[in-house]
Scaffold this motif. Sequence first.
Motif: not given
Length: 366
Positions: A259-276
């Motif tokens: 069930t692992a997820v492997f998030p792909l950052p958008p082109a600008d690298g800005k993720m929509d979640v916090t580090w934690a």
Amino acid sequence: MDTLVKPTYKKPGPDDFFKKLQKEVQEKVLGDKRIQRRNVVKTYFLLFLYAGFYTSILVFGNYTPLLFLFYILLGFSMIMLFINAFHDAAHGAVFKKRKHNQRFMYVLEFFGSNSWLWGKRHNVLHHPYPNIQHWDTDIKQSDLVRIFPDSEYLNQHRYQHIYMFLLYPLYTLNWLFIRDFKDFFGTKDNYVKRIMKIPRVEYYKLFAAKIFNLFYLVGIPLLILNQPWYIVVLGWLCMHIFGSLLGVIALISTHVDETAVFPLPPADGKMDVTWAEHQMMVTKDFSADNGLANFLFGGFTHHVAHHLFPHVAHTYYPYITPIIKRYAKEYNLPYTCYPAIKAVRSHFVLLKKQGRGENLFQHGEL
């Protein structure tokens, strides 16, 4: 390789769960210094255990069954020393003074590897960016195995759930005699060298560590014991095989299940979640309520706590995990803890699915 855009996380808001979690952990758990001292005692115990099993090889090794027994026990103690003590020292979590943790990290040279490179790979790439392709080099290790959904699919991957079952017992041999050299000298997909330069002295240390490791583990027993060379070499191989079997349980049970997820950052690298929040999404615990598993695997059984509090001794984690679980429920965040057997099985389910050449996993849209 294309230009890499460094992933960046969303700034925490005023109701950020991690701010509250940190405060509660600091107030209720980290003030007890006795728990920290347990980690120091355990570290020295494992170091003496390793030395004791090695000495037993030289003292009792002329009796072949005992030679194999103590080589196997040496392999187990090597992995336990790495997973518990070295891993914590790499995070500055064993001793109070930084220099003492740094000195202890040379135990990895004693095992034949390179502590500088491992520390950079683990602390600079894996911990900030777990499960993110091109950044988490602890997961992307070889074309033999396809973990990330967007990795290149090769025909051999259809059988990876079979042949990796046979190759995982050779994990430490691959690490010492293949991967280390790929990290130092390879050019294909070498993301470590793309973001940092390896100091020249580390190249010398790499070769010196491997020569010394082979000398004391194979050369000295050959000189001292009245055993054929192939018996000693076979005992050394058993050390790596049984040690790998123990170590792989920890390495495949925390980030790469079905069930692992492997998030792909958008082109600008800005993720929509916090580090934690990202750490909670991509990290799992296993056998966290099992005392034996906690002793053997240190910060890996309570791996969510480790990723949220990497600079804290693993002996604190059993006290931190219940607090994490409470906040996960309150803030509707994922938390998973498998029994070890189920975690290992789940990893091989992932290998089988990823071997079909289809993008079967959600990336975890961020």
